[in-house]
Design a protein around this motif. Structure first.
Motif, short mmCIF file in Angstrom:
data_model
loop_
_atom_site.label_atom_id
_atom_site.label_comp_id
_atom_site.label_asym_id
_atom_site.label_seq_id
_atom_site.Cartn_x
_atom_site.Cartn_y
_atom_site.Cartn_z
N SER A 120 0.80 -1.22 0.00
CA SER A 120 0.00 0.00 0.00
C SER A 120 0.83 1.28 0.00
CB SER A 120 -0.93 0.01 1.22
OG SER A 120 -0.17 -0.08 2.42
N ASP A 121 2.14 1.16 -0.20
CA ASP A 121 3.00 2.36 -0.17
C ASP A 121 2.96 3.04 -1.54
OD1 ASP A 121 4.90 4.29 0.14
OD2 ASP A 121 6.42 2.98 1.01
N ALA A 122 1.94 3.85 -1.75
CA ALA A 122 1.74 4.50 -3.05
C ALA A 122 2.89 5.44 -3.38
CB ALA A 122 0.41 5.25 -3.06
N ALA A 123 3.45 6.10 -2.38
CA ALA A 123 4.55 7.04 -2.63
C ALA A 123 5.77 6.30 -3.18
CB ALA A 123 4.92 7.78 -1.34
N PHE A 124 6.07 5.13 -2.62
CA PHE A 124 7.19 4.33 -3.12
C PHE A 124 6.93 3.88 -4.55
CE2 PHE A 124 8.75 0.03 -3.98
CZ PHE A 124 10.13 0.26 -3.92
N VAL A 125 5.70 3.42 -4.81
CA VAL A 125 5.36 2.96 -6.15
C VAL A 125 5.51 4.10 -7.16
CG1 VAL A 125 3.50 2.09 -7.61
CG2 VAL A 125 3.82 1.14 -5.33
N ARG A 126 4.97 5.25 -6.81
CA ARG A 126 5.07 6.40 -7.72
C ARG A 126 6.53 6.75 -8.01
NH1 ARG A 126 3.16 12.61 -6.27
NH2 ARG A 126 4.35 13.61 -7.94
N GLU A 127 7.35 6.80 -6.97
CA GLU A 127 8.76 7.16 -7.15
C GLU A 127 9.48 6.14 -8.02
OE1 GLU A 127 12.21 9.52 -6.49
OE2 GLU A 127 10.09 9.90 -6.07
N ALA A 128 9.24 4.84 -7.76
CA ALA A 128 9.93 3.79 -8.50
C ALA A 128 9.50 3.77 -9.96
CB ALA A 128 9.66 2.44 -7.84
#
Length: 370
Positions: free
Chosen positions: A44-52
């Motif tokens: 659920s870590d949307a910020a990590f997904v977006r960055e990656a």
């Protein structure tokens, strides 16, 4: 968008690179028309997904959509579920139909959904909306989102072969390396240093630069580190006006020797034509003759401010301007000629025994992985 029979190859590479960038996440992957759909039930870590994902070459944009059935009623319900946040906002509905068999046209979907939102308290502004509601209709489902985040575009890393980048301590070479990564190349690096030991480089700004570039790569980066000392000793008696070009030829000889071992298909240089003495056309001509493989200069037509702007955007500018005694800057301090003739450069490197210098330098080199 890639067309023809090789498109599946590029898509498969992109999927592998995305999953590598999303390390630690349990993601399922589906391919849609012009889209890659990633989903996870326990990540659920949307910020990590977006960055990656926005650092993965080959990605044009990223969105986090709601899903609905490919049915106008279900699409409208999914949009209206977020209508409270849209109340009082100027909106625009933008529909794209990847499934041309959907019974309504894009303007019809825009009209139906827009009317429902207006009735719920929104206003319409097609030219300057506060929020755009994007609807993408696929064969079996629809995706609804209000934000899209730009990726770096380009080609998936690994789709264009391997190259070796000449990495100095300046602003330009990290940017040129990034640009070849963007065109699908796996980029390894060659760095010459003036420190007592190769491992000293691991504690320098060079590693900070590489760690930033590593964020754009699906796999670890490899750097060949070698001492400048053998060339320095041999160049003591050389005419300082031609030393910079001979040094550049030395770098190309080194790179070509590594290319024969590692099968690199080209050398990457951060040159911008006419920017400094080594980058005049005469000196580029005198330098390039030493390379049997192509020399790529993605920054050839850029001016300095354009290079700085790109370095700031990708994140390499700050470490690049930290103090560091890289070999190129040490040689360039000696008032070099801007018009070295090829014959002069070849004669000078013959007099110092360039082949032996290359061999000794390679013997003292080490490879590190970042």
């Amino acid at each position: 968008m890639m067309k023809g029979g090789n498109r599946k190859h590029f898509e498969s590479l992109l999927i592998n690179n995305l999953l590598a960038s999303l390390k630690g996440g349990d993601f399922k992957v589906r391919k849609g028309p012009g889209r890659i759909l990633l989903s996870s039930e326990n990540f659920s870590d949307a910020a990590f997904v977006r960055e990656a994902v926005t650092r993965t070459f080959g990605v044009d944009y990223v969105s986090f959509p709601r899903r609905a059935r490919a049915d106008i009623g279900d699409i409208q319900d999914a949009v209206m579920a977020g209508s409270l946040a849209l109340k009082g906002k100027a909106i625009r509905v933008d529909t794209k139909r990847a499934d041309k068999g959907f019974p309504l046209t894009s303007p019809q979907v825009n009209s139906i959904v827009g009317k429902a939102l207006v009735e719920a308290g929104s206003t319409v502004d097609l030219d300057n909306p506060d929020i755009t509601i994007s609807i993408e209709i696929l064969p079996k489902e629809a995706l609804i989102f209000t934000e899209r985040f730009r990726g770096p575009s380009g080609l998936p890393v690994g789709s264009s072969g391997n190259v070796l980048s000449l990495l100095s301590g300046g602003i330009d070479s990290p940017v040129s390396s990034w640009m070849l990564m963007k065109r699908g190349c796996v980029v390894d690096f060659l760095h010459l240093h003036s420190s007592p030991k190769n491992r000293d480089v691991l504690d320098s700004k060079m590693m900070r630069i590489l760690k930033i570039l590593r964020d754009y790569s699906p796999s670890p980066l490899r750097i060949h580190v070698a001492p400048y000392s053998e060339f320095y000793k041999a160049s003591m008696s050389m005419d300082t006006k031609i030393e910079l070009v001979v040094f550049r030829r030395f770098l190309f000889h080194l790179a070509n020797a590594l290319a024969r071992e590692q099968r690199y298909k080209g050398v990457v240089s951060g040159d911008s034509v006419g920017q400094v003495a080594s980058q005049t056309l005469d000196n580029i001509f005198a330098s390039d003759e030493a390379s049997a493989i192509p020399v790529f200069r993605p920054l050839a037509g850029f001016n300095k401010q354009e290079i700085i702007d790109l370095a700031m955007r990708i994140g390499t500018y700050a470490p690049s301007i930290e103090p560091y005694k890289d070999c190129c800057s040490l040689v360039a301090q000696k008032r070099p000629s801007t018009h070295v003739r090829l014959e002069e450069a070849k004669k000078a490197e013959g007099e110092i025994g360039i082949a032996g210098i290359v061999e000794k330098t390679l013997e003292q080199s080490e490879v590190f992985e970042i």
